[in-house]
Scaffold this active site. Structure first.
Site, short mmCIF file in Angstrom:
data_model
loop_
_atom_site.label_atom_id
_atom_site.label_comp_id
_atom_site.label_asym_id
_atom_site.label_seq_id
_atom_site.Cartn_x
_atom_site.Cartn_y
_atom_site.Cartn_z
N GLY A 206 0.81 -1.21 0.00
CA GLY A 206 0.00 0.00 0.00
C GLY A 206 0.85 1.26 0.00
CG ASN B 257 2.19 3.73 6.10
OD1 ASN B 257 1.37 4.46 5.56
ND2 ASN B 257 2.29 2.44 5.83
CE1 TYR C 142 -8.16 4.10 9.82
CE2 TYR C 142 -9.49 5.83 8.84
CZ TYR C 142 -8.33 5.07 8.86
OH TYR C 142 -7.34 5.29 7.91
CE LYS D 250 -5.23 6.41 10.41
NZ LYS D 250 -3.79 6.15 10.26
#
Ligand code: NAD
Length: 257
Positions: free
Chosen positions: A17, A87, A153, A157
Site C-alpha cells: 500500500g 504509517n 477510526y 486519526k
C-alpha cells in the site's frame, strides 16, 4: 533523484500500500530503508526490490518489545535513524451501537498507541545522536471530521493529528521535525476491506462504495499509493526543515483545512 542520499529511514507498515510506495521512493532518492511490518513475508518481497538499499524487519507496533527490537536493529545496522514514517494502520467500522470493545482497542492499539510509542522510541535515539531527524505520521481525512459509521477510526486519526502537533512542538528544539500526511481515499488493500464493510453496513454491492468515493474526489479518481511518495519525500528532506507540526492533506481536493 537524490534528495535523501545516505539517510536511514524506517517505514512502518512498509510492506504494501502507501508504505510500500514510500519505501520505493525513498530508495530511489538514495536512502537506506528498513521495511518494517507485521507481515514479514510481504516486507521481504518489498525490500527485495531494492537490494542492499532495503531490508525487511518484523514489527508489531502494538508490542513495546517489538518496537524496541526493530528500532535497535536499524540503528545497529546503519548507525542511527534519520527518518521515521509512522504509517502502519488498520481500519474498522460499525454503527455506534455495534462497536465492540475489542474493535475499539485494536484500532487504538495500532493507530494511536503503536504510532506514539514508535515515535517515542525513534525520537529518543534521534535526540541521543544529536543530528535531528524527520518523523512523518500517517493520519487521514477521517481525522478531520466524524463519520456516522466510522467513529473509532476517525477518532484514532484525529488523535494522530493531535499527537503530530504536540510532538512537533516538543521535538523541534532537537531539530526533529514531526509532521503528518492526511490521505483521502487511496486504492490499497485497506480500501478493499473498507469497501466490504460499507457493502455490509450500507447494503451495497461489493465495489460500489469504492467507485462512488473515487468519482466524488475533485481530482477525478481515488488516490494511488504513489501519489503519496512526493509528499513523504518532501517531509523527509531538508526542503521541509521549517515545516513543523503540520498535517498535510494529500487527497485530490477532498478536504481543505
Ligand atoms: P494497507 O492495509 O494496505 O497497509 C497497511 C500495512 O500496515 C500492512 O502492510 C499491514 O501489514 C501493516 N500493519 C498493520 N498492523 C500492523 C502492526 N500492528 N504493526 C506493523 N505493521 C502493521 O493500508 P494503506 O491503505 O496502505 O494505509 C497506510 C496508512 O494510511 C494507514 O495508517 C491508513 O490508516 C492510512 N490511510 C489510508 C487511506 C486509504 O484510503 N487507503 C486513507 C487515509 C489514511
Amino acid at each position: 533523484m537524490t534528495k535523501l542520499t545516505d539517510k536511514v529511514a524506517l517505514v512502518t507498515g512498509g510492506a504494501r500500500g502507501i508504505g510500500a510506495a514510500i519505501v520505493d521512493r525513498y530508495a530511489a532518492e538514495g536512502a537506506q530503508v528498513a521495511v518494517a511490518d507485521v507481515d514479514l513475508a510481504a516486507a521481504e518481497a518489498t525490500a527485495a526490490r531494492h537490494g542492499a538499499r532495503a531490508f525487511p524487519l518484523a514489527l508489531d507496533v502494538t508490542k513495546a518489545a517489538s518496537i524496541e527490537a526493530a528500532v535497535e536493529s536499524v540503528a545497529a545496522r546503519w548507525g542511527g535513524i534519520d527518518i521515521l514514517v509512522n504509517n502502519a494502520g488498520i481500519f474498522d467500522m460499525a454503527p455506534i451501537v455495534d462497536v465492540t470493545e475489542a474493535s475499539f482497542d485494536r484500532v487504538f492499539a495500532v493507530n494511536v498507541k503503536g504510532l506514539f510509542f514508535t515515535l517515542q522510541a525513534v525520537a529518543r535515539r534521534m535526540i541521543a545522536r544529536g543530528q535531528g531527524g524527520k518523523i512523518i505520521n500517517m493520519a487521514s481525512q477521517a481525522g478531520r471530521r466524524g463519520e456516522a459509521l466510522v467513529a473509532v477510526y476517525c477518532a484514532s486519526k484525529a488523535a494522530v493529528i493531535s499527537l503530530t502537533q504536540s510532538a512537533g512542538l516538543d521535538l523541534i528544539r532537537y531539530r526533529i521535525n514531526v509532521n503528518g500526511i492526511a490521505p483521502g481515499v487511496v486504492d490499497t488493500p485497506m480500501w478493499d476491506h473498507v469497501d466490504a464493510l460499507f457493502a455490509k453496513y450500507e447494503h451495497r454491492a461489493v465495489g460500489e462504495k469504492k467507485r462512488l468515493v473515487g468519482e466524488a474526489v475533485p481530482f477525478g479518481r481515488m488516490g494511488l499509493p504513489e501519489d503519496y511518495a512526493g509528499a513523504a519525500a518532501f517531509l523527509a528532506s531538508s526542503d521541509s526543515d521549517y515545516v513543523v507540526a503540520q498535517t498535510l492533506n494529500v487527497d485530490g481536493g477532498n478536504w481543505m483545512s
